[in-house]
Design a protein around this motif. Structure first.
Motif, PDB file in Angstrom:
ATOM      1  N   LYS A 266      25.869  64.033 -22.573  1.00  0.00           N
ATOM      2  CA  LYS A 266      25.732  63.242 -21.467  1.00  0.00           C
ATOM      3  C   LYS A 266      25.781  61.597 -21.899  1.00  0.00           C
ATOM      4  CE  LYS A 266      23.640  66.153 -17.974  1.00  0.00           C
ATOM      5  NZ  LYS A 266      24.269  65.841 -16.879  1.00  0.00           N
ATOM      6  N   VAL A 267      25.255  61.335 -22.937  1.00  0.00           N
ATOM      7  CA  VAL A 267      25.186  59.919 -23.453  1.00  0.00           C
ATOM      8  C   VAL A 267      26.734  59.632 -23.803  1.00  0.00           C
ATOM      9  CG1 VAL A 267      24.722  58.346 -25.237  1.00  0.00           C
ATOM     10  CG2 VAL A 267      22.890  59.802 -24.532  1.00  0.00           C
ATOM     11  N   GLN A 269      29.271  60.324 -22.423  1.00  0.00           N
ATOM     12  CA  GLN A 269      30.011  59.963 -21.010  1.00  0.00           C
ATOM     13  C   GLN A 269      30.200  58.596 -21.038  1.00  0.00           C
ATOM     14  OE1 GLN A 269      28.303  62.539 -18.155  1.00  0.00           O
ATOM     15  NE2 GLN A 269      28.872  64.505 -19.393  1.00  0.00           N
ATOM     16  N   VAL A 270      29.028  57.955 -21.390  1.00  0.00           N
ATOM     17  CA  VAL A 270      28.906  56.518 -20.948  1.00  0.00           C
ATOM     18  C   VAL A 270      29.096  55.619 -22.147  1.00  0.00           C
ATOM     19  CG1 VAL A 270      27.353  54.935 -19.863  1.00  0.00           C
ATOM     20  CG2 VAL A 270      27.162  57.136 -19.355  1.00  0.00           C
ATOM     21  N   ASP A 369      18.987  64.947 -18.045  1.00  0.00           N
ATOM     22  CA  ASP A 369      19.289  63.873 -17.342  1.00  0.00           C
ATOM     23  C   ASP A 369      18.578  62.693 -17.773  1.00  0.00           C
ATOM     24  OD1 ASP A 369      21.737  64.688 -16.169  1.00  0.00           O
ATOM     25  OD2 ASP A 369      20.837  64.888 -14.382  1.00  0.00           O
ATOM     26  N   GLU A 370      17.298  62.569 -17.844  1.00  0.00           N
ATOM     27  CA  GLU A 370      16.209  61.652 -17.936  1.00  0.00           C
ATOM     28  C   GLU A 370      16.380  61.279 -19.548  1.00  0.00           C
ATOM     29  OE1 GLU A 370      15.283  59.802 -15.908  1.00  0.00           O
ATOM     30  OE2 GLU A 370      13.691  58.404 -17.138  1.00  0.00           O
ATOM     31  N   ALA A 372      18.916  61.907 -21.489  1.00  0.00           N
ATOM     32  CA  ALA A 372      20.165  60.946 -21.817  1.00  0.00           C
ATOM     33  C   ALA A 372      20.052  59.226 -21.105  1.00  0.00           C
ATOM     34  CB  ALA A 372      21.353  61.574 -21.064  1.00  0.00           C
ATOM     35  N   ASN A 373      19.572  59.167 -19.755  1.00  0.00           N
ATOM     36  CA  ASN A 373      19.330  58.078 -19.177  1.00  0.00           C
ATOM     37  C   ASN A 373      18.620  56.897 -20.252  1.00  0.00           C
ATOM     38  OD1 ASN A 373      18.968  56.210 -17.055  1.00  0.00           O
ATOM     39  ND2 ASN A 373      16.946  56.931 -16.614  1.00  0.00           N
ATOM     40  N   LYS A 374      17.474  57.675 -20.773  1.00  0.00           N
ATOM     41  CA  LYS A 374      16.730  56.445 -21.494  1.00  0.00           C
ATOM     42  C   LYS A 374      17.295  56.445 -22.921  1.00  0.00           C
ATOM     43  CE  LYS A 374      12.569  57.170 -19.498  1.00  0.00           C
ATOM     44  NZ  LYS A 374      11.235  57.953 -19.254  1.00  0.00           N
ATOM     45  N   ILE A 376      20.645  56.291 -23.453  1.00  0.00           N
ATOM     46  CA  ILE A 376      21.836  55.187 -22.957  1.00  0.00           C
ATOM     47  C   ILE A 376      21.050  53.728 -22.956  1.00  0.00           C
ATOM     48  CG2 ILE A 376      23.229  54.367 -21.272  1.00  0.00           C
ATOM     49  CD1 ILE A 376      23.655  57.322 -20.911  1.00  0.00           C
ATOM     50  N   ALA A 377      19.790  53.827 -22.240  1.00  0.00           N
ATOM     51  CA  ALA A 377      19.215  52.458 -21.856  1.00  0.00           C
ATOM     52  C   ALA A 377      18.859  51.657 -23.455  1.00  0.00           C
ATOM     53  CB  ALA A 377      17.908  52.694 -21.182  1.00  0.00           C
ATOM     54  N   LYS A 380      22.104  50.537 -24.935  1.00  0.00           N
ATOM     55  CA  LYS A 380      22.894  49.687 -24.223  1.00  0.00           C
ATOM     56  C   LYS A 380      22.013  48.304 -24.120  1.00  0.00           C
ATOM     57  CE  LYS A 380      24.889  49.854 -20.117  1.00  0.00           C
ATOM     58  NZ  LYS A 380      25.030  50.297 -18.617  1.00  0.00           N
ATOM     59  N   ARG A 381      20.771  48.225 -24.122  1.00  0.00           N
ATOM     60  CA  ARG A 381      19.911  46.982 -23.782  1.00  0.00           C
ATOM     61  C   ARG A 381      19.169  46.523 -25.053  1.00  0.00           C
ATOM     62  NH1 ARG A 381      21.621  46.643 -18.921  1.00  0.00           N
ATOM     63  NH2 ARG A 381      21.883  48.681 -17.846  1.00  0.00           N
TER      64      ARG A 381
ATOM     65  N   HIS B  18      13.463  56.462  -8.302  1.00  0.00           N
ATOM     66  CA  HIS B  18      13.999  56.585  -9.606  1.00  0.00           C
ATOM     67  C   HIS B  18      15.458  56.775  -9.577  1.00  0.00           C
ATOM     68  CE1 HIS B  18      13.957  58.040 -13.631  1.00  0.00           C
ATOM     69  NE2 HIS B  18      14.942  59.158 -13.413  1.00  0.00           N
ATOM     70  N   ASN B  20      18.818  56.796 -12.139  1.00  0.00           N
ATOM     71  CA  ASN B  20      19.110  56.892 -13.464  1.00  0.00           C
ATOM     72  C   ASN B  20      20.565  56.369 -13.764  1.00  0.00           C
ATOM     73  OD1 ASN B  20      21.210  59.038 -13.495  1.00  0.00           O
ATOM     74  ND2 ASN B  20      19.475  60.556 -13.833  1.00  0.00           N
ATOM     75  N   ILE B  21      21.170  56.146 -14.808  1.00  0.00           N
ATOM     76  CA  ILE B  21      22.265  55.540 -15.336  1.00  0.00           C
ATOM     77  C   ILE B  21      23.470  56.432 -14.425  1.00  0.00           C
ATOM     78  CG2 ILE B  21      22.595  57.159 -17.289  1.00  0.00           C
ATOM     79  CD1 ILE B  21      23.403  53.426 -17.417  1.00  0.00           C
ATOM     80  N   PHE B  22      23.305  57.710 -14.440  1.00  0.00           N
ATOM     81  CA  PHE B  22      24.487  58.512 -13.474  1.00  0.00           C
ATOM     82  C   PHE B  22      24.689  58.526 -12.140  1.00  0.00           C
ATOM     83  CE2 PHE B  22      22.798  60.605 -17.691  1.00  0.00           C
ATOM     84  CZ  PHE B  22      24.054  60.331 -18.358  1.00  0.00           C
ATOM     85  N   TYR B 376      11.866  48.898 -16.533  1.00  0.00           N
ATOM     86  CA  TYR B 376      13.155  47.877 -16.955  1.00  0.00           C
ATOM     87  C   TYR B 376      14.174  48.824 -16.759  1.00  0.00           C
ATOM     88  CZ  TYR B 376      15.941  45.504 -20.078  1.00  0.00           C
ATOM     89  OH  TYR B 376      17.161  44.809 -20.871  1.00  0.00           O
ATOM     90  N   ILE B 377      14.189  50.036 -17.441  1.00  0.00           N
ATOM     91  CA  ILE B 377      15.469  50.732 -17.622  1.00  0.00           C
ATOM     92  C   ILE B 377      15.789  51.154 -16.036  1.00  0.00           C
ATOM     93  CG2 ILE B 377      16.091  53.183 -17.756  1.00  0.00           C
ATOM     94  CD1 ILE B 377      14.308  53.300 -20.348  1.00  0.00           C
ATOM     95  N   ASN B 381      19.353  49.780 -14.145  1.00  0.00           N
ATOM     96  CA  ASN B 381      20.195  50.842 -13.654  1.00  0.00           C
ATOM     97  C   ASN B 381      20.704  50.459 -12.082  1.00  0.00           C
ATOM     98  OD1 ASN B 381      20.299  52.279 -15.964  1.00  0.00           O
ATOM     99  ND2 ASN B 381      18.785  53.866 -15.324  1.00  0.00           N
TER     100      ASN B 381
END
Lengths: 425, 427
Positions: A266-267, A269-270, A369-370, A372-374, A376-377, A380-381, B18, B20-22, B376-377, B381
């Motif tokens: 998933k990561v 993809q971004v 999902d979460e 991958a979300n974290k 990516i964060a 990216k940041r 919440h 998320n990036i997606f 922050y995350i 997003n």
């Protein structure tokens, strides 16, 4: 105060957090002036003959005397090995690099191997431990994880000394739903024979109370710590083009490697300029390599195999993020190690360390999902990465083996007192 | 003679869901949680406290007087989730003993980042208060009492305000105390009302603290401290969150009983009275100028901006948010501008504070995120997606309008340059 300690891993011969924990704890107890006799199995029987066995004299000579002044190592020849894996982790401590190839005992979940050879070794270890105990003088017996529990109970009965069992992991952590009944029975026997049970986290304590029927009051939580390497600065090789996400641990069901891969997919993809390094080996290694290929991310996921010594440090230093996606992790020393090396950490909530650490990202191991979300964060940041690594480093410094050793000492005092008052009656 | 001046801050943020990036889509708010918290606070604090205030005003025949500053983001939520609270605030307004103050509609930090945006939000809030309560605010309080010498000229420029409320921080007052009316060096018209933080915090923070040497705090004891001011001050400014009553200090601490008996205990001394901020500045002339070159606030022990701008994640989130100003306004899309403004509420940045995080304290209590990193995350997003939506909206805009707004855009950016000069780092 004298303790008779029963373990089966000690650096540099370790395959996981257990050896690291035994080393850190023993060293700190040694500093507190507690006399420790540490009984270890001797790794033998590697067909390739490349095995270096560690005998009592070897350890003494290999260890700088200032590290262990009150500790005596006694070694038993047996084939003890807690986890089945292709290789084993070896950490480079100050007294040299020696690689131990522990003989493979076959797939961990095969009941034949698990029970057959191992159980014979366990009872052999117990017998020898009793012989050593016969000529040793001590106040308390301290057994680390299930393989030493029979020895612990036997020595405790023989010498009439109280038993403390230290639970670094349970059968439920290692095997999930497919619990090996024999191992479970040994664990249960050990916990019930003990005057006190030490759990490495509240998570583990809950398991002990819930699945082993041990009264809550009998279980004490003593958290693990980390050996601080004192290197507060992160050295990133200048030529590094890709960001690196690191998985470091045995590639086995307990550690959640397939969740790591699913999140990696998933990561990707971004974020494009990222590589996922899986450092370690284990019974799922071939399966995971194939899975990465079939997911079409084989070129982005690198397998290093088992890493040792300086390579482990190098892996941490290269990493932009350390991920510990464990399905069940009693503590998770590796996360503390990463924090100590200025690496941001994403850990599963199903870990003991997640109870006590605040400056790390946390996720349910199944929440891809979460995760991958974290990931990516952090990639990216830069501000997120900086804050996590800076605050995480400071937080890791709060975990000191001296504090853990002090708690263990208090527990010893309590059980010794208990035993004395029982005797009087 | 000492006048007691009560001002209560009434605010609840609109929390983000919440995200998320997606995720895609412009549904950013957690309506379920916002409704739940709004109703909870209404039942524990706003409704019982309003009822009690109304009783006290009637009982003391209008001698008990108070003031409120209610944020626009809360008023919207009350309208949707707890309209009965609005009704009781209107009843309080009708007594003539209650003054409503002005602030930014979105409880934002716009003062520190964009003068234009700040002015728009202050005007929007003033209009809302006038509509709902039939009075036009004459006293200004900035978000979290954030204040420096740069604020009075802007408030002058907006016009219609007589005074500003700020923290009576020791380091700006020096040997002086907060119990007088002061004036800023940067305005001839405006006056300053400074919070007596010791007496305010005795109620707001220490009331239920059993380790405090003065616990338990009774109305009589507190009134004796007010009486002690006689001679070395005109006014005791008791400024605090309204949620002190029933939410921060739970009902079982006795906070409502304390409040119930406080007016009569204070009025027992013939020289004491209650005044609203406007009455205070009409009664007492300013005694001195207070120079505030560095930004102060009422937060934490530092009384500075570190709760919102204390780490690089917060700085980054704020910078990115206000960097979007030109682009968002350029879309001329009311929905996008609206959500951008909601993102300015200071609480979003407070959630990212790492200052005391590991020690677990007040910051954690108000935080629905598990950690400042999660806050922050999530915020970033949302901001990323808003940015994307703005780009799409601009592309969809007819070319003619686009050119017009491009002019405006360049004008705005010119203004921003000026702003950034006036608003350059004061912290």
């Amino acid at each position: 105060m004298k303790t008779f300690m029963l373990g089966w891993e000690f650096p540099p011969f370790i395959s996981g957090g257990l050896g690291t924990a035994c080393y850190g704890l023993t060293k700190a107890m040694d500093k507190l002036g507690i006399k420790v006799t540490f009984v270890l199995p001797k790794g033998t029987g590697n067909p390739a003959g490349s095995v270096k066995t560690i005998g009592a004299n070897d350890v003494r000579t290999a260890t700088p005397s200032e590290q262990f002044t009150n500790t005596k190592f006694r070694v038993i020849s047996s084939n003890l090995k807690p986890y089945a894996s292709v290789g084993s982790h070896e950490h480079n401590y100050s007294y040299g690099k020696i690689l131990l190839e522990i003989p493979d005992i076959g797939p961990m979940f095969s009941p034949d191997n698990y029970t057959g050879d191992i159980l014979a070794a366990v009872s052999q270890y117990a017998e020898k431990a009793m012989m050593i105990a016969g000529v040793e003088d001590f106040d308390v017996v301290h057994a680390h994880d299930w393989m030493t529990y029979p020895a612990g109970k036997a020595v405790s009965c023989q010498n009439h000394k109280p038993l403390v069992v230290h639970v670094h992991s349970t059968e439920f952590d290692r095997s999930g739903e497919h619990v090996n009944q024999t191992v479970y029975d040994i664990e249960r026997m050990g916990m019930h024979a003990a005057s006190k049970v030490i759990a490495v986290s509240n998570l583990t304590k809950e398991t002990i109370v819930k699945h082993y029927g041990v009264p809550s009051a009998k279980v004490e939580v003593v958290y693990n710590a980390v050996e601080h390497n004192g290197d507060g600065i992160c050295h990133i090789p200048a030529e590094k083009k890709d960001k690196i996400v690191l998985f470091l641990g045995r590639i086995t069901m307990q550690k959640g490697p397939e969740y790591f891969l699913a999140a990696a997919k998933k990561v990707l993809q971004v974020v494009d300029n990222v590589k996922f390094i899986m450092a370690g080996s284990g019974d799922m290694m071939h399966q995971i390599i194939e899975l990465a290929a079939s997911m079409g991310i084989g070129n982005k996921v690198l397998f290093t195999g088992f890493l040792s010594g300086e390579d482990v440090n190098r892996a941490y230093k290269m990493a932009d993020l350390y991920v510990m996606p464990s399905v069940s992790e009693p503590f998770g020393i590796s996360s503390l190690e990463a924090m100590d090396r200025n690496v941001p950490v994403l850990m599963s909530k199903q870990s003991g360390i997640a109870e006590v650490v605040t400056h790390a990202l946390k996720v349910d191991f199944w929440d891809i999902d979460e995760m991958a979300n974290k990931m990516i964060a952090v990639l990216k940041r830069p501000q997120l990465k900086t804050n996590l690594s800076k605050n995480g480093f400071h937080e890791s410094c709060k975990f000191k083996w001296e504090d853990s050793a002090m708690k263990v000492k208090n527990i010893y005092e309590e059980v010794i007192e208990q035993a004395k008052s029982k005797e009087k009656k | 003679m000492a006048s007691v001046c009560f001002y209560f801050q009434v605010h609840q943020p609109q929390r983000l869901r919440h995200y998320n990036i997606f995720d895609r889509g412009d549904n950013y708010l957690d309506d379920y949680k916002n409704a739940e918290i709004c109703r909870k606070v209404a039942n524990k604090c706003y409704l019982p406290a309003n009822k009690l205030m109304l009783e006290l005003i009637r009982k003391h025949k209008r001698k008990f007087r108070i003031s409120y500053s209610i944020t626009g983001v809360l008023l919207e939520q009350l309208e949707r989730f707890a309209p009965e609270v609005l009704t009781t605030f209107k009843q309080l307004a009708d007594t003539g003993c209650v003054e409503f103050l002005g602030e930014t509609y979105h409880h934002s930090l716009a003062f520190l980042y964009s003068k234009d945006e700040f002015i728009e939000q202050v005007k929007a809030h003033r209009q809302t208060i006038k509509q709902l309560f039939g009075q036009t605010p004459r006293i200004f309080r900035n978000t979290e009492l954030i204040y420096n010498n740069g604020l009075p000229p802007i408030i002058d420029q907006i016009g219609g305000f007589d005074a500003i409320i700020a923290e009576g921080a020791d380091h700006i007052l020096g040997y002086r105390n907060a119990n007088f009316v002061y004036r800023p060096p940067t305005s001839t018209k405006l006056k300053l009302l400074l919070k007596n933080y010791r007496l305010s915090d005795d109620i707001a923070f220490r009331f239920s603290n059993r380790d405090w040497s003065q616990w338990p705090l009774t109305a009589d004891k507190f009134a004796s401290w007010i009486n002690a001011v006689n001679g070395c001050g005109n006014v005791v400014n008791l400024f605090m969150d309204y949620e002190t009553f029933g939410e921060h200090q739970w009902e079982d601490t006795g906070i409502f009983n304390f409040l119930r008996h406080l007016p009569q205990a204070i009025l027992r001394h013939p020289d004491n009275n209650f005044k609203t901020p406007s009455e205070v500045i009409r009664t007492y002339p300013p005694v001195d100028t207070v120079d505030v070159p560095y930004t102060i606030s009422w937060a934490d022990i530092e009384r500075d901006l570190s709760a919102w701008r204390g780490n690089s994640m917060q700085e980054n989130a704020l910078a990115e948010l206000y960097r979007l100003e030109g682009k968002v306004k350029n879309t001329e899309n009311a929905g996008l501008i609206d959500i951008w403004r909601r993102l300015q509420t200071s609480d979003h940045f407070y959630y990212m504070c790492t200052k005391w995080f590991a020690d677990g304290d007040v910051h954690k209590y108000f935080n629905h995120y598990n950690s400042p990193y999660d806050a922050y995350i999530n915020f970033m997003n949302v901001l990323d997606n808003l940015d994307r939506s703005c780009s799409e909206a601009i592309l969809k805009k007819p070319q003619r309008i686009y050119e017009l707004s491009a002019e405006r855009q360049s004008k705005t950016s010119n203004d921003n340059v000026v702003n950034s000069l006036c608003f350059s780092e004061r912290t």
